[in-house]
Motif scaffolding. Structure first.
Motif, PDB file in Angstrom:
ATOM      1  N   TYR A 103      50.436  39.649  31.642  1.00 44.27           N
ATOM      2  CA  TYR A 103      49.628  38.504  31.227  1.00 44.27           C
ATOM      3  C   TYR A 103      48.664  38.095  32.314  1.00 44.27           C
ATOM      4  CZ  TYR A 103      49.043  33.935  29.414  1.00 44.27           C
ATOM      5  OH  TYR A 103      48.627  32.599  28.740  1.00 44.27           O
ATOM      6  N   GLU A 104      49.122  37.819  33.316  1.00 43.78           N
ATOM      7  CA  GLU A 104      48.112  37.004  34.284  1.00 43.78           C
ATOM      8  C   GLU A 104      46.877  38.056  34.309  1.00 43.78           C
ATOM      9  OE1 GLU A 104      49.970  35.650  37.802  1.00 43.78           O
ATOM     10  OE2 GLU A 104      51.572  34.943  36.690  1.00 43.78           O
ATOM     11  N   THR A 105      47.216  39.203  34.307  1.00 42.27           N
ATOM     12  CA  THR A 105      46.155  40.252  34.565  1.00 42.27           C
ATOM     13  C   THR A 105      45.029  40.192  33.579  1.00 42.27           C
ATOM     14  OG1 THR A 105      47.449  41.681  35.754  1.00 42.27           O
ATOM     15  CG2 THR A 105      45.263  42.650  35.193  1.00 42.27           C
ATOM     16  N   ILE A 106      45.457  40.118  32.066  1.00 45.90           N
ATOM     17  CA  ILE A 106      44.913  40.141  30.917  1.00 45.90           C
ATOM     18  C   ILE A 106      43.781  38.674  30.959  1.00 45.90           C
ATOM     19  CG2 ILE A 106      44.837  39.622  28.678  1.00 45.90           C
ATOM     20  CD1 ILE A 106      47.318  41.802  28.743  1.00 45.90           C
ATOM     21  N   SER A 107      44.642  37.609  31.379  1.00 45.81           N
ATOM     22  CA  SER A 107      43.848  36.426  31.601  1.00 45.81           C
ATOM     23  C   SER A 107      42.723  36.570  32.441  1.00 45.81           C
ATOM     24  CB  SER A 107      44.858  35.205  31.838  1.00 45.81           C
ATOM     25  OG  SER A 107      46.104  35.160  31.396  1.00 45.81           O
ATOM     26  N   PHE A 108      43.128  36.989  33.506  1.00 42.02           N
ATOM     27  CA  PHE A 108      42.029  37.213  34.673  1.00 42.02           C
ATOM     28  C   PHE A 108      40.905  38.271  34.023  1.00 42.02           C
ATOM     29  CE2 PHE A 108      40.413  39.695  38.268  1.00 42.02           C
ATOM     30  CZ  PHE A 108      40.049  38.615  39.134  1.00 42.02           C
ATOM     31  N   ILE A 109      41.216  38.965  33.484  1.00 42.73           N
ATOM     32  CA  ILE A 109      40.185  39.882  32.945  1.00 42.73           C
ATOM     33  C   ILE A 109      39.276  39.131  32.005  1.00 42.73           C
ATOM     34  CG2 ILE A 109      39.582  42.130  31.280  1.00 42.73           C
ATOM     35  CD1 ILE A 109      42.189  43.169  32.466  1.00 42.73           C
ATOM     36  N   PHE A 110      39.764  38.517  30.887  1.00 36.34           N
ATOM     37  CA  PHE A 110      39.151  37.535  30.110  1.00 36.34           C
ATOM     38  C   PHE A 110      38.252  36.565  30.830  1.00 36.34           C
ATOM     39  CE2 PHE A 110      42.537  38.012  26.377  1.00 36.34           C
ATOM     40  CZ  PHE A 110      42.067  39.246  26.396  1.00 36.34           C
ATOM     41  N   ASN A 111      38.877  35.913  31.832  1.00 38.74           N
ATOM     42  CA  ASN A 111      38.196  34.784  32.383  1.00 38.74           C
ATOM     43  C   ASN A 111      36.966  35.335  33.249  1.00 38.74           C
ATOM     44  OD1 ASN A 111      39.166  32.123  32.403  1.00 38.74           O
ATOM     45  ND2 ASN A 111      40.835  32.818  33.517  1.00 38.74           N
ATOM     46  N   ALA A 127      31.892  39.661  38.712  1.00 42.66           N
ATOM     47  CA  ALA A 127      32.346  41.321  38.717  1.00 42.66           C
ATOM     48  C   ALA A 127      33.654  41.519  38.986  1.00 42.66           C
ATOM     49  CB  ALA A 127      31.603  41.737  40.097  1.00 42.66           C
ATOM     50  N   MET A 128      34.193  42.528  38.070  1.00 38.75           N
ATOM     51  CA  MET A 128      35.621  42.851  38.293  1.00 38.75           C
ATOM     52  C   MET A 128      36.047  43.661  39.312  1.00 38.75           C
ATOM     53  SD  MET A 128      37.716  41.903  35.581  1.00 38.75           S
ATOM     54  CE  MET A 128      36.753  41.924  34.081  1.00 38.75           C
ATOM     55  N   PRO A 129      37.052  43.057  39.973  1.00 38.92           N
ATOM     56  CA  PRO A 129      37.679  44.004  41.125  1.00 38.92           C
ATOM     57  C   PRO A 129      38.221  45.210  40.875  1.00 38.92           C
ATOM     58  CG  PRO A 129      38.960  41.951  40.733  1.00 38.92           C
ATOM     59  CD  PRO A 129      38.095  41.982  39.763  1.00 38.92           C
ATOM     60  N   GLU A 130      38.330  46.065  41.807  1.00 42.53           N
ATOM     61  CA  GLU A 130      38.996  47.282  41.550  1.00 42.53           C
ATOM     62  C   GLU A 130      40.605  47.160  41.460  1.00 42.53           C
ATOM     63  OE1 GLU A 130      37.544  50.440  40.826  1.00 42.53           O
ATOM     64  OE2 GLU A 130      35.828  49.034  40.417  1.00 42.53           O
ATOM     65  N   TRP A 131      41.238  48.221  40.815  1.00 44.99           N
ATOM     66  CA  TRP A 131      42.569  48.254  41.054  1.00 44.99           C
ATOM     67  C   TRP A 131      42.977  48.383  42.563  1.00 44.99           C
ATOM     68  CZ3 TRP A 131      46.135  47.801  37.460  1.00 44.99           C
ATOM     69  CH2 TRP A 131      47.589  48.282  37.701  1.00 44.99           C
ATOM     70  N   PRO A 132      44.063  47.762  42.986  1.00 43.68           N
ATOM     71  CA  PRO A 132      45.016  47.036  42.345  1.00 43.68           C
ATOM     72  C   PRO A 132      44.481  45.558  42.513  1.00 43.68           C
ATOM     73  CG  PRO A 132      45.857  47.538  44.570  1.00 43.68           C
ATOM     74  CD  PRO A 132      44.474  48.033  44.211  1.00 43.68           C
ATOM     75  N   ASP A 133      43.467  45.278  42.997  1.00 46.42           N
ATOM     76  CA  ASP A 133      43.137  43.760  43.197  1.00 46.42           C
ATOM     77  C   ASP A 133      42.990  43.079  41.847  1.00 46.42           C
ATOM     78  OD1 ASP A 133      43.249  44.273  45.715  1.00 46.42           O
ATOM     79  OD2 ASP A 133      41.085  44.812  46.015  1.00 46.42           O
ATOM     80  N   ILE A 134      43.035  43.609  41.012  1.00 48.21           N
ATOM     81  CA  ILE A 134      43.106  43.060  39.424  1.00 48.21           C
ATOM     82  C   ILE A 134      44.294  42.397  39.235  1.00 48.21           C
ATOM     83  CG2 ILE A 134      43.732  44.984  38.292  1.00 48.21           C
ATOM     84  CD1 ILE A 134      41.304  44.059  36.210  1.00 48.21           C
ATOM     85  N   LEU A 135      45.232  42.706  39.785  1.00 44.20           N
ATOM     86  CA  LEU A 135      46.652  42.458  39.647  1.00 44.20           C
ATOM     87  C   LEU A 135      46.997  41.232  40.447  1.00 44.20           C
ATOM     88  CD1 LEU A 135      48.688  45.650  40.277  1.00 44.20           C
ATOM     89  CD2 LEU A 135      48.070  44.408  38.040  1.00 44.20           C
ATOM     90  N   PRO A 136      47.618  40.219  39.794  1.00 50.04           N
ATOM     91  CA  PRO A 136      48.096  38.764  40.630  1.00 50.04           C
ATOM     92  C   PRO A 136      48.749  39.440  41.849  1.00 50.04           C
ATOM     93  CG  PRO A 136      49.217  38.955  38.523  1.00 50.04           C
ATOM     94  CD  PRO A 136      48.356  40.170  38.685  1.00 50.04           C
TER      95      PRO A 136
END
Ligand SMILES: [Zn+2]
Length: 352
Positions: free
Chosen positions: A21-29, A36-45
């Motif tokens: 849930y938090e990752t999806i919110s982060f992507i939307f935000n 700029a979108m961070p790379e995996w796994p920094d996209i995860l909380p």
């Protein structure tokens, strides 16, 4: 249901759902703010990053969410987030303060992908051990280790073959709550596979209804007081099951799980003779006999009811205290057939 599950069992083990849930919110935000979108796994909380970073299936799916979300407008992403929030307000949906949102066609490409992400989240519950921790917490909380939906199906101990983990709100319809432990409830196989099946707790014939929240505070009580234990035409009780509180939530439970019918046919009728034999043995053990007064016999019935209440049986005998309570009620009211039935169980000792 007859017993509620502890909220902590869901809350303390719900990190897979929270993480997705938090990752999806982060992507939307990030898309909304053109960051700029961070790379995996920094996209995860950060607090869950270590536990999920090696999971490639969810990584691929979240990457797809990112790609599809980038094609949508900020408003469409907002609509998608509202849908996720709506479907995960499990308590509000069950009690009727929240109404389920429809999935709008314009966000369908994203929701189709979200469905896959949360289903993968559901699979991860088993792989990460969250499901077992959740079950153990629930199992440990139960005084009697049986399915609280019917009251009599035995629950296997943690570590044995797993009990069904039912998607209380259907995962094919409420797609984003598939990995949320507040929507997952351990349930006996019969209740799950033979009764609940694919029934939608929130609707019957397209009419909205309320349903009990397994992690809530309302549970059902069974009473047999309105049962006629014996008539001149039939020596078997005409079972009358009263479920309280009599509210829409408990009525939905009764309907979905066929509670009244199952209790009558599987629990009460086949065990009635056994209860009568036990009553007889118990009264004899108190040295009651044919010469005992009604008041003494009544006190004996009260003691047996209390004994069964304090020492509830697991499985099919779990309503014995209610059956004895029902006999006691009619004995006390002076129903001649019940008085005769109970007295016939006492030894015919000669008066001294
Ligand atoms: Zn059950």
């Amino acid at each position: 249901m007859l017993v509620n599950y502890p909220i902590s069992a869901a809350q303390d083990n719900n990190w897979v759902h929270e993480c997705i849930y938090e990752t999806i919110s982060f992507i939307f935000n990030s898309l909304n703010q053109a960051i700029a979108m961070p790379e995996w796994p920094d996209i995860l909380p950060q607090r869950h990053r270590e536990r999920l970073k090696s999971r490639t299936a969810v990584k691929t799916l979240l990457k797809k969410v990112e790609g599809i979300s980038a094609q949508l407008t900020a408003e469409q992403r907002e609509k998608s987030l509202l849908l996720i929030n709506n479907q995960n307000d499990i308590a509000g949906l069950l009690v009727g303060t929240t109404d389920p949102l429809m999935i709008e066609p314009e966000i369908r490409p994203l929701t189709d992908c979200l469905k896959l992400v949360f289903l993968e989240g559901f699979r991860l519950l088993t792989k990460t051990g969250s499901r077992d921790a959740h079950y153990r917490a629930i199992y440990d909380s139960l005084t009697v280790k049986t399915c609280p939906f019917c009251g009599y199906e035995t629950f296997e101990a943690p570590g044995q073959k797993r009990e069904d983990e039912d998607h209380y709100l259907l995962k094919d319809k409420y797609i984003t709550s598939a990995a949320n432990l507040f929507n997952l409830v351990p349930m006996g196989g019969k209740c799950n596979k033979s009764y609940k099946l694919q029934q939608d707790l929130l609707f019957k014939n397209n009419i909205r209804r309320k349903a009990l929240n397994p992690y809530g505070t309302i549970k059902a009580e069974i009473s047999l007081i309105n049962t006629t234990p014996i008539t001149l035409l039939d020596d078997k009780p005409d079972w009358n099951i009263t479920i309280s509180p009599d509210i829409e939530e408990t009525r939905t439970w009764n309907e979905i799980f066929s509670i009244e019918e199952r209790l009558k046919e599987t629990v009460l009728s086949p065990n009635y003779e056994a209860v009568l034999r036990e009553v007889s043995d118990f009264l004899k053990s108190l040295d009651l006999d044919h010469n005992s007064t009604d008041a003494q016999v009544l006190a004996g019935l009260e003691r047996f009811e209390q004994y069964k209440k304090n020492n509830p049986e697991q499985g099919l005998g779990y309503l014995k205290d209610k059956v004895v309570g029902m006999l006691k009620f009619h004995f006390e009211s002076g129903d001649p057939l019940v008085v005769a039935l109970v007295r016939s169980a006492l030894p015919q000792t000669e008066a001294t």
